[in-house]
Design a protein around this motif. Structure first.
Motif, short mmCIF file in Angstrom:
data_model
loop_
_atom_site.label_atom_id
_atom_site.label_comp_id
_atom_site.label_asym_id
_atom_site.label_seq_id
_atom_site.Cartn_x
_atom_site.Cartn_y
_atom_site.Cartn_z
N HIS A 138 109.06 -14.68 44.55
CA HIS A 138 110.01 -15.78 44.30
C HIS A 138 111.44 -15.27 44.31
O HIS A 138 112.33 -15.89 44.91
N ASP A 139 111.69 -14.15 43.64
CA ASP A 139 113.04 -13.59 43.59
C ASP A 139 113.53 -13.20 44.98
O ASP A 139 114.68 -13.46 45.35
N MET A 140 112.67 -12.56 45.76
CA MET A 140 113.07 -12.11 47.10
C MET A 140 113.27 -13.29 48.05
O MET A 140 114.09 -13.24 48.95
N ALA A 141 112.50 -14.35 47.85
CA ALA A 141 112.57 -15.51 48.75
C ALA A 141 113.72 -16.45 48.41
O ALA A 141 113.83 -17.51 49.00
N GLY A 142 114.57 -16.07 47.49
CA GLY A 142 115.73 -16.91 47.20
C GLY A 142 115.98 -17.11 45.72
O GLY A 142 117.03 -17.63 45.35
N GLY A 143 115.05 -16.71 44.88
CA GLY A 143 115.24 -16.85 43.44
C GLY A 143 116.38 -15.97 42.92
O GLY A 143 117.08 -16.33 41.99
N TRP A 144 116.53 -14.83 43.52
CA TRP A 144 117.67 -13.95 43.23
C TRP A 144 118.62 -14.10 44.41
O TRP A 144 118.30 -13.69 45.54
N LYS A 145 119.75 -14.70 44.17
CA LYS A 145 120.66 -15.11 45.24
C LYS A 145 120.96 -14.01 46.24
O LYS A 145 121.01 -14.23 47.44
N ALA A 171 112.35 6.57 52.52
CA ALA A 171 111.91 6.03 51.23
C ALA A 171 112.63 4.70 50.94
O ALA A 171 111.99 3.73 50.48
N ILE A 172 113.92 4.66 51.19
CA ILE A 172 114.68 3.41 50.99
C ILE A 172 114.11 2.31 51.88
O ILE A 172 113.90 1.17 51.43
N ASN A 173 113.83 2.64 53.14
CA ASN A 173 113.29 1.64 54.06
C ASN A 173 111.89 1.20 53.67
O ASN A 173 111.53 0.03 53.84
N LEU A 174 111.10 2.11 53.17
CA LEU A 174 109.75 1.76 52.74
C LEU A 174 109.80 0.78 51.56
O LEU A 174 109.09 -0.24 51.55
N ILE A 175 110.66 1.04 50.60
CA ILE A 175 110.79 0.16 49.43
C ILE A 175 111.34 -1.20 49.82
O ILE A 175 110.78 -2.24 49.45
N THR A 176 112.44 -1.20 50.58
CA THR A 176 113.02 -2.49 50.96
C THR A 176 112.11 -3.26 51.91
O THR A 176 112.01 -4.48 51.82
N GLY A 177 111.42 -2.55 52.80
CA GLY A 177 110.48 -3.21 53.70
C GLY A 177 109.34 -3.86 52.92
O GLY A 177 108.92 -4.98 53.23
N ALA A 178 108.85 -3.18 51.89
CA ALA A 178 107.81 -3.76 51.04
C ALA A 178 108.33 -5.01 50.32
O ALA A 178 107.61 -6.01 50.19
N LEU A 179 109.59 -4.96 49.88
CA LEU A 179 110.18 -6.12 49.22
C LEU A 179 110.32 -7.30 50.18
O LEU A 179 110.07 -8.45 49.80
N PHE A 180 110.69 -7.03 51.43
CA PHE A 180 110.75 -8.10 52.43
C PHE A 180 109.36 -8.72 52.60
O PHE A 180 109.22 -9.94 52.64
N PHE A 181 108.36 -7.86 52.72
CA PHE A 181 106.99 -8.34 52.91
C PHE A 181 106.54 -9.17 51.72
O PHE A 181 105.95 -10.24 51.88
N ILE A 182 106.82 -8.70 50.51
CA ILE A 182 106.42 -9.43 49.31
C ILE A 182 107.14 -10.78 49.25
O ILE A 182 106.57 -11.78 48.82
N GLY A 183 108.39 -10.81 49.69
CA GLY A 183 109.17 -12.05 49.64
C GLY A 183 108.70 -13.12 50.60
O GLY A 183 108.82 -14.31 50.32
N ALA A 184 108.16 -12.73 51.73
CA ALA A 184 107.73 -13.70 52.74
C ALA A 184 106.58 -13.12 53.56
O ALA A 184 106.72 -12.87 54.75
N PRO A 185 105.42 -12.91 52.94
CA PRO A 185 104.34 -12.22 53.65
C PRO A 185 103.84 -12.92 54.91
O PRO A 185 103.52 -12.26 55.90
N PHE A 186 103.82 -14.26 54.92
CA PHE A 186 103.29 -14.96 56.09
C PHE A 186 104.22 -14.84 57.29
O PHE A 186 103.79 -15.02 58.42
N GLN A 187 105.49 -14.56 57.05
CA GLN A 187 106.40 -14.35 58.18
C GLN A 187 106.06 -13.06 58.92
O GLN A 187 106.43 -12.90 60.08
N TYR A 188 105.41 -12.15 58.25
CA TYR A 188 105.10 -10.85 58.85
C TYR A 188 103.68 -10.78 59.38
O TYR A 188 103.46 -10.31 60.49
#
Length: 168
Positions: free
Chosen positions: A19-26, A78-95
Motif C-alpha cells: 500500500h505504501d509503495m503503491a501511493g500510500g507514501w507519497k 544491493a541497492i537495486n535488489l532492495i528497491t527492485g523488491a519494493l517495486f515488485f511488492i508495490g505492484a506485483p501484477f504489473q511485473y
C-alpha cells in the motif's frame, strides 16, 4: 507454478508495504526510482570500467587497481535488489504479467552466473597480477563481454517494462 505466483502477488497486495509503495507514501516510488538509478550508476560505473579494461581500454591502469572499486558495484547491486523488491511488492501484477520482467530476470541471472564464474572459475586470479599494458587472458575478455551484454540486457528490459505488454 502460475497459481503460486498469483497467490503470492495477491497476498503482497494486501500488505502495508505494498500500500505504501503503491501511493500510500507519497514519495515512496519516486524515492526508490532515484535510489535504483544511483545503484545502477554504482554498479555499472565500477563493473563497467573493469570490463572495459579487460577488453583493452585504459591499458595504462592495472586491472587490480580497478578491481578495488568492485565493492561499490556490490553496494549498487544491493541497492537495486532492495528497491527492485519494493517495486515488485508495490505492484506485483504489473511485473508477473509482463514478459519484459522475465527477460530482465534472465539477464540478471546470466550476469550473476558470469560473476560466479569470474570468481570461482579462476578468472579473478588470472588478472590480479596483470600490470599496465598487459593483455588479459581470453577467459577474462569473454567474461567481460558477457558482463557488458548481460547488464545492458538488464537495463534494456527494465526500461521496456512500461512499453512491452499491457501491465503498466
Amino acid at each position: 507454478m502460475w497459481q503460486i505466483i498469483n497467490g503470492l502477488s495477491k497476498w503482497l497486495m494486501t500488505t502495508r508495504l505494498s500500500h505504501d509503495m503503491a501511493g500510500g507514501w507519497k514519495w515512496g516510488w519516486a524515492t526508490c526510482e532515484t535510489l535504483h538509478f544511483i545503484g545502477l550508476c554504482l554498479l555499472l560505473g565500477s563493473i563497467g570500467v573493469l570490463d572495459l579494461r579487460m577488453l583493452g581500454f585504459a591499458k595504462h591502469i592495472p586491472p587490480g587497481a580497478i578491481h578495488k572499486f568492485v565493492p561499490w558495484g556490490v553496494a549498487g547491486f544491493a541497492i537495486n535488489l532492495i528497491t527492485g523488491a519494493l517495486f515488485f511488492i508495490g505492484a506485483p501484477f504489473q511485473y508477473v504479467k509482463n514478459i519484459a520482467f522475465l527477460f530482465k530476470l534472465i539477464f540478471i541471472l546470466i550476469a550473476g552466473l558470469n560473476i560466479m564464474y569470474f570468481y570461482l572459475g579462476g578468472v579473478r586470479k588470472q588478472i590480479e597480477n596483470l600490470g599496465p599494458e598487459d593483455t588479459p587472458p581470453l577467459g577474462a575478455r569473454i567474461v567481460s563481454w558477457v558482463s557488458i551484454i548481460a547488464w545492458f540486457g538488464v537495463i534494456y528490459w527494465g526500461r521496456m517494462l512500461p512499453f512491452v505488454g499491457n501491465a503498466f
